[in-house]
Design a protein around this motif. Structure first.
Motif, PDB file in Angstrom:
ATOM      1  N   GLY A 313       0.828  -1.196   0.000  1.00 13.02           N
ATOM      2  CA  GLY A 313       0.000   0.000   0.000  1.00 13.02           C
ATOM      3  C   GLY A 313       0.862   1.245   0.000  1.00 13.02           C
ATOM      4  O   GLY A 313       2.047   1.204  -0.335  1.00 13.02           O
ATOM      5  N   GLU A 314       0.273   2.359   0.401  1.00  7.56           N
ATOM      6  CA  GLU A 314       1.010   3.618   0.406  1.00  7.56           C
ATOM      7  C   GLU A 314       0.537   4.473   1.568  1.00  7.56           C
ATOM      8  O   GLU A 314      -0.589   4.990   1.552  1.00  7.56           O
ATOM      9  CB  GLU A 314       0.834   4.372  -0.915  1.00  7.56           C
ATOM     10  N   ALA A 349      10.939  -2.218   5.609  1.00  9.63           N
ATOM     11  CA  ALA A 349       9.955  -1.590   4.725  1.00  9.63           C
ATOM     12  C   ALA A 349      10.729  -0.838   3.658  1.00  9.63           C
ATOM     13  O   ALA A 349      11.784  -0.257   3.934  1.00  9.63           O
ATOM     14  CB  ALA A 349       9.035  -0.638   5.500  1.00  9.63           C
ATOM     15  N   GLY A 350      10.206  -0.872   2.447  1.00  8.63           N
ATOM     16  CA  GLY A 350      10.881  -0.186   1.361  1.00  8.63           C
ATOM     17  C   GLY A 350       9.947   0.048   0.201  1.00  8.63           C
ATOM     18  O   GLY A 350       8.939  -0.652   0.041  1.00  8.63           O
ATOM     19  N   ASP A 351      10.282   1.055  -0.590  1.00 11.41           N
ATOM     20  CA  ASP A 351       9.532   1.307  -1.811  1.00 11.41           C
ATOM     21  C   ASP A 351      10.124   0.454  -2.918  1.00 11.41           C
ATOM     22  O   ASP A 351      11.338   0.447  -3.130  1.00 11.41           O
ATOM     23  CB  ASP A 351       9.610   2.791  -2.184  1.00 11.41           C
ATOM     24  N   GLY A 357      10.526   8.444  -0.492  1.00 10.39           N
ATOM     25  CA  GLY A 357      10.492   9.899  -0.448  1.00 10.39           C
ATOM     26  C   GLY A 357      11.248  10.454  -1.640  1.00 10.39           C
ATOM     27  O   GLY A 357      10.979  10.105  -2.782  1.00 10.39           O
ATOM     28  N   GLN A 358      12.224  11.304  -1.393  1.00 11.36           N
ATOM     29  CA  GLN A 358      13.039  11.858  -2.466  1.00 11.36           C
ATOM     30  C   GLN A 358      14.491  11.413  -2.342  1.00 11.36           C
ATOM     31  O   GLN A 358      15.375  11.999  -2.973  1.00 11.36           O
ATOM     32  CB  GLN A 358      12.936  13.384  -2.460  1.00 11.36           C
ATOM     33  N   GLU A 359      14.742  10.391  -1.548  1.00  4.80           N
ATOM     34  CA  GLU A 359      16.101   9.879  -1.351  1.00  4.80           C
ATOM     35  C   GLU A 359      16.326   8.649  -2.220  1.00  4.80           C
ATOM     36  O   GLU A 359      15.416   7.850  -2.438  1.00  4.80           O
ATOM     37  CB  GLU A 359      16.317   9.506   0.120  1.00  4.80           C
ATOM     38  N   ASN A 411       4.644  -0.118  -5.467  1.00  2.00           N
ATOM     39  CA  ASN A 411       4.416   0.586  -4.218  1.00  2.00           C
ATOM     40  C   ASN A 411       5.242   0.004  -3.072  1.00  2.00           C
ATOM     41  O   ASN A 411       6.240  -0.660  -3.287  1.00  2.00           O
ATOM     42  CB  ASN A 411       2.928   0.620  -3.871  1.00  2.00           C
ATOM     43  N   ASP A 412       4.798   0.271  -1.840  1.00  5.99           N
ATOM     44  CA  ASP A 412       5.605  -0.075  -0.675  1.00  5.99           C
ATOM     45  C   ASP A 412       5.478  -1.551  -0.322  1.00  5.99           C
ATOM     46  O   ASP A 412       4.425  -2.171  -0.529  1.00  5.99           O
ATOM     47  CB  ASP A 412       5.186   0.778   0.515  1.00  5.99           C
TER      48      ASP A 412
END
Length: 420
Positions: A313-314, A349-351, A357-359, A411-412
């Motif tokens: 999910g997100e 947890a990871g995307d 984010g922006q990293e 997604n995540d």
């Protein structure tokens, strides 16, 4: 197997299941009588284009896809261009304008194959007349900071766009349109994947304006006029221009979780998929997941150890601090604080796109001694969470997960391993 290694293998299996070369070829259509035009946008768009080229036996008359900087894959017959994500740039605007021109003047014998994946909303930012890119950029920043959910953000995007909300498919009429999509949104709604450039949209300008007002975002007058007047209305069902447009999912968060579950099974660990569409404020979701893990450890409910709790999910982050954060590391830091070093519980947890984010960091790991090591180093975990500094925290502890561009996006991914 060492817990951190097992968690990473599950994440890698989830990502691999959604790689275009694994999932796209079985969804290809029969070649048409006329031309084949390939277009697309998203973090996986270039990899999807390459997979299509490798599997397609027919001609390709023209092709253009746009992906995030760093996610390029060389293609021989489809042009790949790069643009910014999550805040759009002029390169994305130019690519979107070219895409609309590429599909104009087609015939009923032609086929437009649209390759869509997560990130396409920012990568196709072409504004409606009277709206500027600078205004959309500032609105994007505000939407990302305010804690709005992805469906809410994309609703606003659709009603300020010249290409989203079914407008791209409408421009292809009367050609046949087939969209092959990799879902990165909770519930796999076609209107939310890249803000639905090829599907009809039942939401309205009034819905978009209500979202902006709900989060108290100050809109420049041209944007407010666009929404309040209805000028930004998207393509509505059953618009005849979309009568020959079809949509297929080729990879989903649920399938990725199922791939991870097979890895756990092979190691004698019972997997439990909690949900593929978990949403909410990241730190609150982290506390809930911690409570569930503690219930397993202390009461053997609702599951017994050894087991792993999987979810996708997100989640969202309402940014109030000045740290370096992302929704996954925010969730993990809140989870670690709630667990308070409970033995036998590990988490990651990871995307799945490799960017939290922006990293350029996919996510991080939580291990039982994490908080104690932080205190020993003079790091206050609660203050780091209050400052939205999840990336800084996990980097200092050496617990980050860095994958580089994965060339897909479902997604995540979250896994909580409970060993006993």
């Amino acid at each position: 197997m060492e817990p951190r290694k097992l968690l990473q293998q599950m994440f890698e299996a989830a990502v691999q299941s959604a790689r275009p070369e694994q999932c796209l070829s079985r969804h290809l259509p029969v070649p048409p009588k006329g031309r084949v035009i390939v277009i697309g946008a998203g973090k996986a768009a270039a990899a999807m284009a390459r997979a299509f080229e490798d599997a397609w036996q027919g001609e390709i008359s023209a092709g253009l896809v746009v992906t995030r900087y760093g996610y390029e894959v060389p293609c021989s017959r489809i042009e790949v261009v790069s643009a910014a994500h999550p805040v759009p740039d002029q390169a994305g605007c130019a690519a979107a304008a070219r895409m609309l021109e590429l599909v104009r003047g087609l015939t009923p014998d032609d086929l437009v194959l649209c390759l869509i994946s997560g990130g396409g909303s920012a990568l196709l930012p072409l504004p409606l007349p009277g709206v500027t890119l600078a205004q959309k950029q500032e609105l994007s920043r505000e939407l990302l900071r305010c804690g709005a959910g992805i469906s809410e953000i994309n609703c606003v995007r659709r009603h300020l766009s010249a290409i989203k909300g079914g407008r791209l498919a409408a421009a292809c009429h009367p050609a046949r349109v087939l969209t092959l999509a990799i879902s990165d949104v909770p519930g796999d709604s076609p209107t939310d994947i890249a803000s639905g450039p090829t599907v009809a949209d039942a939401t309205t300008c009034a819905d978009a304006l209500a979202i902006v007002d709900r989060y108290r975002i100050a809109l420049p007058e041209p944007l407010r006029e666009c929404l309040s007047s209805g000028r930004g209305e998207s393509v509505k069902p059953p618009d005849p221009r979309l009568g020959r447009a079809k949509f297929r999912l080729v990879a989903t968060p649920q399938a990725a979780l199922e791939a991870a579950a097979l890895v756990a099974h092979a190691q004698g660990i019972t997997p439990h998929i909690l949900s593929d569409r978990m949403e909410g404020e990241s730190r609150e979701v982290g506390k809930v997941l911690a409570a569930l893990a503690l219930q397993v450890v202390r009461h053997r409910q609702p599951f017994t150890a050894p087991c792993v709790l999987l979810s996708g999910g997100e989640t969202t982050v309402t940014v109030r601090g000045g740290g370096r954060g992302g929704r996954n590391v925010e969730l993990l830091l809140a989870l670690a604080l709630a667990l308070q070093g409970e033995k036998g519980i590990y988490a990651m947890a990871g995307d799945t796109d490799g960017v939290d984010g922006q990293e350029e960091i996919a996510g991080a790991f939580v291990v039982p001694d994490l908080l104690q090591r932080a205190w020993d180093m003079g790091i206050n975990p609660r203050r780091r969470l209050d400052d939205n500094d999840g990336h800084g925290f996990f980097e200092d502890l050496g617990e980050t997960l860095v994958t580089g561009p994965t060339l897909t996006n479902v997604n995540d991914f979250r896994a909580i391993l409970i060993t006993g």
